[in-house]
Design a protein around this motif. Structure first.
Motif, PDB file in Angstrom:
ATOM      1  N   TYR A 268       4.497   0.289  -6.760  1.00 38.95           N
ATOM      2  CA  TYR A 268       3.534   1.258  -6.248  1.00 38.95           C
ATOM      3  C   TYR A 268       2.216   0.581  -5.880  1.00 38.95           C
ATOM      4  CZ  TYR A 268       6.325   5.354  -7.609  1.00 38.95           C
ATOM      5  OH  TYR A 268       7.304   6.321  -7.703  1.00 38.95           O
ATOM      6  N   LEU A 269       1.781  -0.338  -6.718  1.00 38.41           N
ATOM      7  CA  LEU A 269       0.524  -1.028  -6.443  1.00 38.41           C
ATOM      8  C   LEU A 269       0.628  -1.871  -5.180  1.00 38.41           C
ATOM      9  CD1 LEU A 269      -2.335  -1.605  -7.373  1.00 38.41           C
ATOM     10  CD2 LEU A 269      -1.453  -3.473  -8.790  1.00 38.41           C
ATOM     11  N   HIS A 270       1.736  -2.567  -4.992  1.00 36.70           N
ATOM     12  CA  HIS A 270       1.927  -3.356  -3.776  1.00 36.70           C
ATOM     13  C   HIS A 270       1.910  -2.471  -2.534  1.00 36.70           C
ATOM     14  CE1 HIS A 270       3.970  -7.062  -5.850  1.00 36.70           C
ATOM     15  NE2 HIS A 270       2.693  -6.934  -6.144  1.00 36.70           N
ATOM     16  N   ALA A 271       2.580  -1.309  -2.618  1.00 42.05           N
ATOM     17  CA  ALA A 271       2.598  -0.401  -1.471  1.00 42.05           C
ATOM     18  C   ALA A 271       1.228   0.190  -1.207  1.00 42.05           C
ATOM     19  CB  ALA A 271       3.616   0.712  -1.710  1.00 42.05           C
ATOM     20  N   ALA A 272       0.451   0.393  -2.254  1.00 47.20           N
ATOM     21  CA  ALA A 272      -0.898   0.926  -2.075  1.00 47.20           C
ATOM     22  C   ALA A 272      -1.801  -0.108  -1.395  1.00 47.20           C
ATOM     23  CB  ALA A 272      -1.487   1.331  -3.419  1.00 47.20           C
ATOM     24  N   LEU A 273      -1.636  -1.373  -1.770  1.00 46.49           N
ATOM     25  CA  LEU A 273      -2.458  -2.426  -1.183  1.00 46.49           C
ATOM     26  C   LEU A 273      -2.036  -2.748   0.246  1.00 46.49           C
ATOM     27  CD1 LEU A 273      -2.697  -4.853  -4.236  1.00 46.49           C
ATOM     28  CD2 LEU A 273      -4.486  -3.326  -3.356  1.00 46.49           C
ATOM     29  N   ASN A 274      -0.738  -2.608   0.519  1.00 47.92           N
ATOM     30  CA  ASN A 274      -0.227  -2.883   1.856  1.00 47.92           C
ATOM     31  C   ASN A 274       0.902  -1.914   2.161  1.00 47.92           C
ATOM     32  OD1 ASN A 274       0.645  -3.926   4.288  1.00 47.92           O
ATOM     33  ND2 ASN A 274       1.558  -5.777   3.406  1.00 47.92           N
ATOM     34  N   PRO A 275       0.580  -0.717   2.688  1.00 47.74           N
ATOM     35  CA  PRO A 275       1.606   0.309   2.926  1.00 47.74           C
ATOM     36  C   PRO A 275       2.458   0.045   4.158  1.00 47.74           C
ATOM     37  CG  PRO A 275      -0.538   1.120   3.613  1.00 47.74           C
ATOM     38  CD  PRO A 275      -0.776  -0.227   2.995  1.00 47.74           C
ATOM     39  N   SER A 276       3.032  -1.156   4.238  1.00 52.11           N
ATOM     40  CA  SER A 276       3.955  -1.481   5.323  1.00 52.11           C
ATOM     41  C   SER A 276       5.322  -0.875   5.022  1.00 52.11           C
ATOM     42  CB  SER A 276       4.082  -3.002   5.460  1.00 52.11           C
ATOM     43  OG  SER A 276       4.634  -3.559   4.280  1.00 52.11           O
ATOM     44  N   PRO A 277       6.170  -0.693   6.036  1.00 51.44           N
ATOM     45  CA  PRO A 277       7.484  -0.100   5.787  1.00 51.44           C
ATOM     46  C   PRO A 277       8.284  -0.837   4.707  1.00 51.44           C
ATOM     47  CG  PRO A 277       7.054  -0.124   8.126  1.00 51.44           C
ATOM     48  CD  PRO A 277       5.932  -0.890   7.481  1.00 51.44           C
TER      49      PRO A 277
END
Length: 328
Positions: A268-277
């Motif tokens: 979740y944290l990675h997606a929040a920092l970089n919401p790439s597909p």
């Protein structure tokens, strides 16, 4: 011509490992044993879950043709009529299994099936979509609570159902951006939701203080309960002996809650920092697989730590299969 691999991808079989824990956590929360009757609930859940997967791709043919042309239906490897027929057949099989478990289970399974079909055919792309998905998981846990004759109104059932529903709602919100990417809002909200759930389940002072006095439950075997405090019996689902139960639960439930929180935090944290597909898809996959430690923590907190520990054996299997068949 379709292959087993095509069907495995259509049905997203790697996500199946997240299903049995719903019924088991529900039975634990209701204060009943995980006996043969729970197998009907698990079988029903598996059938309805896979029915939803097949129906999902049937309903999303046009969207998948644009965004995921390699999926089994738009690529032509599986005929749409076969997918729809599979969804209908699995729904019927699931309801039949529920009917074998009695009227309460049939009612809950009917509501679950209706929710699944409504989500795939109508609600998925509306504001009510994520709530419908959350409701489906909550109903799936309730199915396990009622199938073995448990009391669905116990506080632990409400807590467990709400936790599963909230987690699923958050994952579904993130999943809306898995093919295109999006903002950081949904992953951050999912991270906050999971942190709140883990905090509640890990709180040392939590107790389910529903009436669990063995003497007040006619017909219940005496060994289904263990002493939690002087003069108070508590359900253990026939798994652990009375001796040492309380200490095992006190250690197991917070530990599993911590495992759950850690499992979702990183993706979740990675997606929040970089919401790439790519990272959003990883976050969705992590959110789906983290249902297992969540179910384990719920079972342990409700009084069945052995069931919680046993459920954790599904985690490496789910991870291994997801490398071959994506759960999203």
């Amino acid at each position: 011509m379709s292959t087993l691999g095509d069907w495995a991808r259509l049905l997203r079989v790697s996500a199946l490992f997240t299903v049995p824990g719903d019924a088991l956590a529900g039975a634990a929360a209701a204060g009943v044993r995980a006996d043969r009757r729970i197998l009907n609930a698990i079988g029903c859940s598996l059938c309805l879950y896979e029915a939803g997967m097949a129906l999902n791709d049937w309903a999303d043919q046009d969207e998948d043709a644009r965004e995921r042309p390699d999926r089994p239906l738009p690529s032509g490897r599986i005929h749409p009529a076969a997918a729809l027929g599979t969804a209908a057949g699995l729904t019927g099989a699931g309801l039949a299994l529920a009917a074998r478990a009695g009227r309460p289970a049939t009612v809950v399974a009917g509501a679950l099936a209706a929710t699944v079909w409504a989500y795939d055919l109508k609600l998925k792309h509306t504001r009510a979509g994520a709530a419908a998905m959350g409701a489906a998981r909550g109903l799936d846990l309730l199915l396990g609570a009622v199938v073995a004759g448990g009391t669905p109104l116990r506080p632990a059932v409400a807590l467990s159902s709400a936790a599963l529903a909230a987690h699923t709602y958050a994952v579904t919100r993130v999943a809306r951006d898995e093919t295109t990417g999006g903002s950081s809002v949904a992953p951050l909200a999912a991270l906050a939701t999971s942190a709140a759930i883990a905090s509640v389940l890990g709180a040392p002072g939590f107790r389910d203080r529903a009436d669990t006095d063995a003497k007040s439950r006619p017909g219940e075997p005496a060994h289904a309960y263990a002493s939690d405090a002087p003069g108070a019996g508590r359900p253990v689902s026939g798994i652990l002996s009375a001796q040492g139960f309380h200490g095992a639960r006190r250690l197991t439930a917070p530990a599993l809650a911590l495992v759950y929180g850690a499992a979702v935090a990183r993706p979740y944290l990675h997606a929040a920092l970089n919401p790439s597909p790519h990272l959003v898809q990883r976050a969705v996959g992590g959110g789906i697989r983290s249902l297992i430690p969540l179910q384990a923590a719920l079972a342990a907190r409700a009084g069945a730590p052995a069931i919680g520990v046993a459920l954790m054996a599904l985690v490496p299997m789910a991870r291994r299969v997801s490398r071959k068949v994506s759960p999203t």
